[in-house]
Design a protein around this motif. Structure first.
Motif, PDB file in Angstrom:
ATOM      1  N   GLY A 179       0.815  -1.214   0.000  1.00  0.00           N
ATOM      2  CA  GLY A 179       0.000   0.000   0.000  1.00  0.00           C
ATOM      3  C   GLY A 179       0.845   1.257   0.000  1.00  0.00           C
ATOM      4  O   GLY A 179       0.539   2.237  -0.692  1.00  0.00           O
ATOM      5  N   LEU A 180       1.939   1.243   0.793  1.00  0.00           N
ATOM      6  CA  LEU A 180       2.833   2.414   0.834  1.00  0.00           C
ATOM      7  C   LEU A 180       3.494   2.644  -0.522  1.00  0.00           C
ATOM      8  O   LEU A 180       3.634   3.786  -0.977  1.00  0.00           O
ATOM      9  N   ILE A 181       3.901   1.558  -1.178  1.00  0.00           N
ATOM     10  CA  ILE A 181       4.490   1.696  -2.516  1.00  0.00           C
ATOM     11  C   ILE A 181       3.473   2.289  -3.481  1.00  0.00           C
ATOM     12  O   ILE A 181       3.770   3.204  -4.262  1.00  0.00           O
ATOM     13  N   ALA A 182       2.244   1.763  -3.445  1.00  0.00           N
ATOM     14  CA  ALA A 182       1.199   2.280  -4.340  1.00  0.00           C
ATOM     15  C   ALA A 182       0.913   3.754  -4.060  1.00  0.00           C
ATOM     16  O   ALA A 182       0.758   4.560  -4.984  1.00  0.00           O
ATOM     17  N   LEU A 183       0.858   4.114  -2.767  1.00  0.00           N
ATOM     18  CA  LEU A 183       0.615   5.518  -2.419  1.00  0.00           C
ATOM     19  C   LEU A 183       1.753   6.409  -2.882  1.00  0.00           C
ATOM     20  O   LEU A 183       1.522   7.530  -3.381  1.00  0.00           O
ATOM     21  N   PHE A 184       2.982   5.928  -2.767  1.00  0.00           N
ATOM     22  CA  PHE A 184       4.131   6.732  -3.169  1.00  0.00           C
ATOM     23  C   PHE A 184       4.122   6.980  -4.674  1.00  0.00           C
ATOM     24  O   PHE A 184       4.288   8.122  -5.128  1.00  0.00           O
ATOM     25  N   ILE A 185       3.905   5.908  -5.452  1.00  0.00           N
ATOM     26  CA  ILE A 185       3.851   6.072  -6.909  1.00  0.00           C
ATOM     27  C   ILE A 185       2.657   6.936  -7.300  1.00  0.00           C
ATOM     28  O   ILE A 185       2.744   7.809  -8.170  1.00  0.00           O
ATOM     29  N   GLY A 186       1.515   6.696  -6.639  1.00  0.00           N
ATOM     30  CA  GLY A 186       0.336   7.521  -6.934  1.00  0.00           C
ATOM     31  C   GLY A 186       0.568   8.984  -6.613  1.00  0.00           C
ATOM     32  O   GLY A 186       0.113   9.871  -7.333  1.00  0.00           O
ATOM     33  N   TYR A 187       1.299   9.240  -5.502  1.00  0.00           N
ATOM     34  CA  TYR A 187       1.608  10.624  -5.138  1.00  0.00           C
ATOM     35  C   TYR A 187       2.472  11.293  -6.201  1.00  0.00           C
ATOM     36  O   TYR A 187       2.226  12.433  -6.605  1.00  0.00           O
ATOM     37  N   LEU A 188       3.500  10.566  -6.664  1.00  0.00           N
ATOM     38  CA  LEU A 188       4.376  11.132  -7.691  1.00  0.00           C
ATOM     39  C   LEU A 188       3.597  11.439  -8.964  1.00  0.00           C
ATOM     40  O   LEU A 188       3.754  12.507  -9.574  1.00  0.00           O
ATOM     41  N   PHE A 189       2.724  10.495  -9.360  1.00  0.00           N
ATOM     42  CA  PHE A 189       1.951  10.714 -10.583  1.00  0.00           C
ATOM     43  C   PHE A 189       0.965  11.860 -10.412  1.00  0.00           C
ATOM     44  O   PHE A 189       0.828  12.715 -11.291  1.00  0.00           O
ATOM     45  N   SER A 190       0.259  11.876  -9.272  1.00  0.00           N
ATOM     46  CA  SER A 190      -0.725  12.942  -9.059  1.00  0.00           C
ATOM     47  C   SER A 190      -0.050  14.304  -8.968  1.00  0.00           C
ATOM     48  O   SER A 190      -0.605  15.322  -9.413  1.00  0.00           O
ATOM     49  N   LYS A 191       1.180  14.331  -8.430  1.00  0.00           N
ATOM     50  CA  LYS A 191       1.897  15.600  -8.351  1.00  0.00           C
ATOM     51  C   LYS A 191       2.225  16.119  -9.745  1.00  0.00           C
ATOM     52  O   LYS A 191       2.047  17.305 -10.045  1.00  0.00           O
ATOM     53  N   ARG A 192       2.703  15.206 -10.606  1.00  0.00           N
ATOM     54  CA  ARG A 192       2.994  15.605 -11.986  1.00  0.00           C
ATOM     55  C   ARG A 192       1.724  15.988 -12.722  1.00  0.00           C
ATOM     56  O   ARG A 192       1.741  16.816 -13.630  1.00  0.00           O
ATOM     57  N   LEU A 193       0.602  15.372 -12.333  1.00  0.00           N
ATOM     58  CA  LEU A 193      -0.665  15.655 -13.008  1.00  0.00           C
ATOM     59  C   LEU A 193      -1.291  16.957 -12.531  1.00  0.00           C
ATOM     60  O   LEU A 193      -1.886  17.694 -13.319  1.00  0.00           O
ATOM     61  N   THR A 194      -1.160  17.244 -11.223  1.00  0.00           N
ATOM     62  CA  THR A 194      -1.868  18.391 -10.663  1.00  0.00           C
ATOM     63  C   THR A 194      -1.086  19.699 -10.756  1.00  0.00           C
ATOM     64  O   THR A 194      -1.691  20.765 -10.819  1.00  0.00           O
ATOM     65  N   GLN A 195       0.246  19.633 -10.753  1.00  0.00           N
ATOM     66  CA  GLN A 195       1.021  20.876 -10.832  1.00  0.00           C
ATOM     67  C   GLN A 195       0.701  21.676 -12.101  1.00  0.00           C
ATOM     68  O   GLN A 195       0.454  22.880 -12.016  1.00  0.00           O
ATOM     69  N   PRO A 196       0.700  21.027 -13.302  1.00  0.00           N
ATOM     70  CA  PRO A 196       0.301  21.801 -14.488  1.00  0.00           C
ATOM     71  C   PRO A 196      -1.141  22.296 -14.411  1.00  0.00           C
ATOM     72  O   PRO A 196      -1.449  23.382 -14.899  1.00  0.00           O
ATOM     73  N   LEU A 197      -2.036  21.493 -13.771  1.00  0.00           N
ATOM     74  CA  LEU A 197      -3.425  21.928 -13.650  1.00  0.00           C
ATOM     75  C   LEU A 197      -3.536  23.186 -12.797  1.00  0.00           C
ATOM     76  O   LEU A 197      -4.347  24.078 -13.085  1.00  0.00           O
ATOM     77  N   ILE A 198      -2.716  23.262 -11.759  1.00  0.00           N
ATOM     78  CA  ILE A 198      -2.724  24.459 -10.911  1.00  0.00           C
ATOM     79  C   ILE A 198      -2.308  25.677 -11.731  1.00  0.00           C
ATOM     80  O   ILE A 198      -2.905  26.755 -11.631  1.00  0.00           O
ATOM     81  N   LEU A 199      -1.272  25.508 -12.571  1.00  0.00           N
ATOM     82  CA  LEU A 199      -0.834  26.614 -13.434  1.00  0.00           C
ATOM     83  C   LEU A 199      -1.944  27.008 -14.407  1.00  0.00           C
ATOM     84  O   LEU A 199      -2.179  28.196 -14.643  1.00  0.00           O
ATOM     85  N   LEU A 200      -2.628  25.988 -14.964  1.00  0.00           N
ATOM     86  CA  LEU A 200      -3.705  26.275 -15.923  1.00  0.00           C
ATOM     87  C   LEU A 200      -4.855  27.014 -15.246  1.00  0.00           C
ATOM     88  O   LEU A 200      -5.397  27.981 -15.793  1.00  0.00           O
ATOM     89  N   ILE A 201      -5.233  26.565 -14.057  1.00  0.00           N
ATOM     90  CA  ILE A 201      -6.328  27.231 -13.327  1.00  0.00           C
ATOM     91  C   ILE A 201      -5.948  28.664 -13.001  1.00  0.00           C
ATOM     92  O   ILE A 201      -6.759  29.591 -13.141  1.00  0.00           O
ATOM     93  N   ASP A 202      -4.700  28.866 -12.575  1.00  0.00           N
ATOM     94  CA  ASP A 202      -4.235  30.221 -12.275  1.00  0.00           C
ATOM     95  C   ASP A 202      -4.248  31.086 -13.535  1.00  0.00           C
ATOM     96  O   ASP A 202      -4.646  32.262 -13.485  1.00  0.00           O
ATOM     97  N   GLY A 203      -3.827  30.486 -14.664  1.00  0.00           N
ATOM     98  CA  GLY A 203      -3.849  31.238 -15.917  1.00  0.00           C
ATOM     99  C   GLY A 203      -5.253  31.629 -16.334  1.00  0.00           C
ATOM    100  O   GLY A 203      -5.495  32.751 -16.793  1.00  0.00           O
ATOM    101  N   ILE A 204      -6.211  30.710 -16.167  1.00  0.00           N
ATOM    102  CA  ILE A 204      -7.609  31.012 -16.520  1.00  0.00           C
ATOM    103  C   ILE A 204      -8.163  32.111 -15.622  1.00  0.00           C
ATOM    104  O   ILE A 204      -8.902  33.001 -16.072  1.00  0.00           O
ATOM    105  N   LYS A 205      -7.811  32.070 -14.325  1.00  0.00           N
ATOM    106  CA  LYS A 205      -8.254  33.135 -13.421  1.00  0.00           C
ATOM    107  C   LYS A 205      -7.683  34.484 -13.856  1.00  0.00           C
ATOM    108  O   LYS A 205      -8.391  35.505 -13.815  1.00  0.00           O
TER     109      LYS A 205
END
Length: 473
Positions: A179-205
């Protein structure tokens, strides 16, 4: 882009599963290694382990003339495995030995046998196994010693309840680590996925707050979105710049047209007040002169209002065309004649040319007259009296109407905006008064007829305007 997102998501899932499986394999291998270190035979097959060789060796023990010995094949196998053998009778006495090292006993008590099997009683490099052979209803025990430091044997005792408890704890531990391995990999992927989304949301605002100055680096799985955001930002900046320019033009146009309207209104008001005042005694001739001025100013105001109304209806596509088939040659000739009959333009040099006497077009006669008149008027007011203005029509498919002059020409920056509403060129002459919508109205009328209008001009050489309309034979 959606396939890249799906692919990244699937890749992350596969990566998580692969790492979990890999970790579990490592754990199982580790358990086997520990078992091997503890038990000594985890990785030996049933036929090749030292214990299996010992059990199978009874086949090589034979009797001859009431004497126990081993076969030649058995001797070769002992040499091959670097092993030795001692055969004991029922009393524990050694009755046969082969390759026996020095210092071993010749007689064993039951306790000695247990000690020999359970512990390393020879040296640290030799592991001893015990088995038995039945010959003629007699049982013989035998020791086989293997001189191999890599062979280890430990006696393991355990409580089955402890094993069950260990299994439960181990299972939970494996699940937690997985479970810890899955959470760690999921965290890395979600971080790469959400960081650009944060920039996009900020740009739209920022775009929503009219902050168009942004430039994202188009990279990663959202590079197409970043590219489109940058493109939208550039377009909004250009539109904002254009809007400000248009607002400036509107303000200037409102100021100009207000001045142009106030002038005739002041004349009308002034002459009306004079005619109303009882102190003034005007002759009939003076009254007619003042009335003529009031009429002329009123007609001018009427034309301005009509231009405003017509421009608005054309812009909003609310003008219904009253089309009918007419001879465009006759219409153009009448426009030229009417222009020259105007006392203000009587001294102008306006020529008319045509390729055929009859060229039929399906148009709204009043609107086309307005468009061509505006183009001729524009050529007049922007040039001096010596300029030659040529109006021509050529029968072809489609029909081409031209209004050309040999005047000053139009600057490039003016040429790009000549058909814009509210725009008055920088070289407007004194005669140019009115709504400032003449060229825009002409342009919209031609477009409403499904035609095209083009302008070519060079400074000092003149201007040529071409109108393209479909012909009806």
């Amino acid at each position: 882009m959606k396939w890249r997102l799906t692919g990244r998501f699937l890749l992350s899932v596969v990566l998580i599963v692969s790492l979990v499986v890999f970790f579990n394999i490592l754990l199982i291998v580790g358990v086997f290694i520990v078992q091997s270190a503890s038990g000594g035979a985890a990785f030996h097959g049933e036929e090749t382990s030292a214990e299996a060789v010992t059990k199978r060796f009874q086949e090589q023990i034979v009797t001859s003339n009431q004497q126990v010995m081993i076969t030649e094949k058995g001797k070769e196998e002992l040499i091959k495995n670097k092993a030795w053998i001692q055969v004991l009778d029922a009393d524990g006495k050694v009755i046969y030995g082969y390759r026996t090292p020095e210092g071993v006993k010749e007689k064993y008590t039951p306790l000695d046998i247990v000690q020999m099997y359970k512990y390393n009683e020879i040296d640290h490099y030799t592991t001893v196994y015990i088995s038995e052979k039945k010959v003629n209803n007699e049982y013989y025990s035998y020791f086989m010693g293997f001189e191999n430091p890599y062979i280890q044997r430990k006696v393991l005792s355990y409580d089955i309840r402890d094993l069950v408890k260990l299994f439960n704890v181990g299972s939970i531990l494996i699940l937690v680590i997985d479970g810890l391995i899955a959470l760690f990999i999921g965290y890395l992927f979600s971080k790469r996925l959400t960081q650009p989304l944060i920039l996009l949301i900020d740009g739209i605002k920022r775009l929503a707050n009219k902050d168009y100055q942004m430039n994202f680096a188009p990279k990663g799985i959202y590079k197409d979105v970043f590219y489109n955001i940058n493109y939208l930002s550039d377009e909004l900046i250009a539109n904002e710049r254009e809007r400000k320019k248009l607002d400036t033009m509107k303000e200037e146009w409102v100021g100009n047209i207000s001045h142009d309207i106030k002038t005739p209104l002041a004349s009308i008001q002034g002459y009306a007040e004079m005619m109303k005042d009882a102190e003034y005694q005007f002759s009939l001739e003076e009254m007619r002169e003042y009335a003529e001025i009031i009429e002329r100013k009123s007609l001018y105001l009427k034309e301005v209002i009509e231009d405003l109304n017509l421009s608005t209806r054309l812009k909003n596509n609310k003008l219904t065309l009253n089309k009918k088939r007419i001879n465009i040659v006759t219409l153009l000739r009448n426009i030229v004649i009417d222009t020259l009959n105007d006392a203000s333009y009587a001294n102008r040099n306006i020529e008319f040319q045509f390729s055929d006497d009859i060229i039929k077009l399906d148009v709204d006669e009043l609107l086309v007259r307005r468009a061509i008149s505006n183009l001729i008027y524009n050529a007049i007011v922007h040039n001096d009296e010596a300029v030659v203005i040529k109006v021509s029509v050529e029968k072809s498919q489609p029909t081409v109407i031209r209004v050309e002059d040999t005047g000053k020409g139009i600057k490039k920056e003016d040429l790009e905006r000549i058909f814009d509403r509210y725009y008055r060129g920088t070289n407007t002459g004194e005669l140019h008064k009115g709504s400032g919508l003449g060229m825009a109205i002409a342009h919209d009328i031609i477009l409403a007829h499904g035609g095209e209008i083009h302008v070519n001009s060079r400074i000092g050489e003149g201007t040529k305007i071409e109108i393209v309309l479909d012909s009806l034979v």
